[in-house]
Design a protein around this motif. Structure first.
Motif, short mmCIF file in Angstrom:
data_model
loop_
_atom_site.label_atom_id
_atom_site.label_comp_id
_atom_site.label_asym_id
_atom_site.label_seq_id
_atom_site.Cartn_x
_atom_site.Cartn_y
_atom_site.Cartn_z
N PHE A 32 0.86 -1.18 0.00
CA PHE A 32 0.00 0.00 0.00
C PHE A 32 0.90 1.23 0.00
CE2 PHE A 32 -1.98 3.47 2.37
CZ PHE A 32 -3.09 3.68 1.57
N GLY A 33 0.56 2.23 -0.80
CA GLY A 33 1.36 3.44 -0.85
C GLY A 33 0.50 4.66 -1.13
N SER A 34 1.14 5.80 -1.03
CA SER A 34 0.49 7.07 -1.33
C SER A 34 1.56 8.06 -1.79
CB SER A 34 -0.22 7.62 -0.10
OG SER A 34 -0.73 8.92 -0.36
N ASN A 35 1.20 8.87 -2.76
CA ASN A 35 2.11 9.94 -3.17
C ASN A 35 1.61 11.29 -2.67
OD1 ASN A 35 -0.05 10.21 -4.97
ND2 ASN A 35 1.28 10.83 -6.67
N ARG A 36 0.70 11.25 -1.71
CA ARG A 36 0.18 12.50 -1.11
C ARG A 36 1.33 13.26 -0.46
NH1 ARG A 36 -4.42 15.07 0.37
NH2 ARG A 36 -4.54 15.95 2.46
N HIS A 37 1.53 14.48 -0.83
CA HIS A 37 2.60 15.37 -0.38
C HIS A 37 3.97 14.95 -0.91
CE1 HIS A 37 -0.36 17.31 2.06
NE2 HIS A 37 -0.55 16.22 2.81
N GLY A 38 3.99 14.08 -1.92
CA GLY A 38 5.25 13.76 -2.58
C GLY A 38 5.70 14.96 -3.40
N SER A 39 6.97 14.97 -3.75
CA SER A 39 7.50 16.14 -4.49
C SER A 39 8.46 15.68 -5.58
CB SER A 39 8.21 17.09 -3.52
OG SER A 39 9.33 16.44 -2.94
N ARG A 40 8.80 16.62 -6.42
CA ARG A 40 9.76 16.39 -7.49
C ARG A 40 11.10 16.94 -7.05
NH1 ARG A 40 10.07 15.26 -12.67
NH2 ARG A 40 11.54 16.39 -13.97
N ALA A 46 11.59 13.11 -15.97
CA ALA A 46 10.15 13.18 -16.24
C ALA A 46 9.70 11.75 -16.54
CB ALA A 46 9.88 14.10 -17.43
N HIS A 47 9.04 11.13 -15.59
CA HIS A 47 8.65 9.73 -15.71
C HIS A 47 7.66 9.55 -16.85
CE1 HIS A 47 10.69 9.60 -11.92
NE2 HIS A 47 9.79 10.37 -11.36
N ALA A 48 7.99 8.67 -17.77
CA ALA A 48 7.18 8.42 -18.98
C ALA A 48 6.93 9.71 -19.75
CB ALA A 48 5.87 7.73 -18.62
N GLY A 49 7.87 10.66 -19.64
CA GLY A 49 7.75 11.92 -20.35
C GLY A 49 6.87 12.94 -19.68
N ASP A 50 6.29 12.61 -18.51
CA ASP A 50 5.41 13.53 -17.79
C ASP A 50 6.16 14.13 -16.61
OD1 ASP A 50 3.36 14.24 -15.60
OD2 ASP A 50 2.11 13.94 -17.37
N PRO A 51 6.17 15.45 -16.47
CA PRO A 51 6.93 16.07 -15.38
C PRO A 51 6.37 15.76 -13.99
CG PRO A 51 5.69 17.72 -16.56
CD PRO A 51 5.53 16.44 -17.32
N GLY A 52 5.12 15.32 -13.91
CA GLY A 52 4.56 14.92 -12.61
C GLY A 52 4.68 15.99 -11.56
N GLY A 53 5.21 15.59 -10.40
CA GLY A 53 5.40 16.55 -9.34
C GLY A 53 5.04 16.01 -7.96
N ALA A 54 4.63 14.74 -7.88
CA ALA A 54 4.25 14.14 -6.59
C ALA A 54 4.75 12.70 -6.55
CB ALA A 54 2.73 14.20 -6.40
N SER A 55 6.07 12.53 -6.75
CA SER A 55 6.62 11.18 -6.86
C SER A 55 7.02 10.60 -5.52
CB SER A 55 7.82 11.18 -7.80
OG SER A 55 8.85 11.98 -7.27
N VAL A 56 6.97 9.27 -5.46
CA VAL A 56 7.53 8.50 -4.36
C VAL A 56 8.35 7.37 -4.98
CG1 VAL A 56 5.79 9.04 -2.60
CG2 VAL A 56 5.40 7.12 -4.14
N TRP A 57 9.32 6.85 -4.21
CA TRP A 57 10.29 5.91 -4.76
C TRP A 57 10.31 4.59 -4.00
CZ3 TRP A 57 13.15 6.73 -9.09
CH2 TRP A 57 13.15 8.03 -9.61
N TYR A 58 10.57 3.50 -4.76
CA TYR A 58 10.74 2.16 -4.21
C TYR A 58 11.99 1.57 -4.84
CZ TYR A 58 5.91 2.69 -2.74
OH TYR A 58 4.77 3.15 -2.15
#
Length: 167
Positions: A32-40, A46-58
């Motif tokens: 179980f995970g959440s990217n709530r309050h994740g940041s770049r 840019a993951h899959a070409g999308d700049p995103g902005g709320a990443s988490v890492w495993y």
């Protein structure tokens, strides 16, 4: 007289690449995970070409070689970006596979050829910075031991006996 309530929520423990949550144990595995309050982070791809902005890492080190499948399912109909990398640091990552999910809840999936002993880094991000809770699923279908021309299975001196159930 006015009153207000202040809630301070922490960033995820695995918000930064250096703090990637290690995936251990037998597979298949669901976390179980959440990217709530994740940041770049600076230098984050840019993951899959999308700049995103709320990443988490495993991170995950493959115990065996074979076809690995990593996917995310969200609890709300929102899309997630999933990317898998190898490398020694955020600025030196090599993408193994990535996908921006579509509409629905379980559409972000990446399959790749995993090599035993290799450490893989997985980024889960929300396109445009979307934040959500998710399940991260990881499985490995190990390659057959005789799945290579250089390591064939020895059928012995009487190969036809192998097919007749004698071996």
């Amino acid at each position: 007289e006015s009153s207000f309530s202040l809630t301070i929520e922490p960033v995820p423990a695995n918000d930064d690449f250096a703090d990637a949550q290690e995936i251990t144990g037998s597979l298949p595995r669901t976390l179980f995970g959440s990217n709530r309050h994740g940041s770049r982070q600076p230098e984050e791809p840019a993951h899959a070409g999308d700049p995103g902005g709320a990443s988490v890492w495993y991170s995950w080190t493959a115990a065996g070689s074979g076809t690995a499948t990593i996917s995310t399912c969200t609890f709300f109909p929102s899309s997630l970006t999933l990317a898998v990398y190898t490398g020694s640091g955020l600025a030196h990552l090599t993408e193994v596979g990535s996908r921006v999910g579509g509409t629905g809840s379980c559409l972000s999936e990446v399959q790749f050829d995993a090599e035993a002993g290799t450490r893989y880094y997985v980024a889960v991000d929300g396109p445009g910075g979307i934040e959500t809770s998710f399940n991260l699923e990881l499985g490995l279908e190990e390659a057959a031991t005789n799945d290579s021309f250089t390591s064939p299975e020895d059928l012995g001196s009487e190969p036809w006996a192998y097919f007749q159930g004698s071996n």
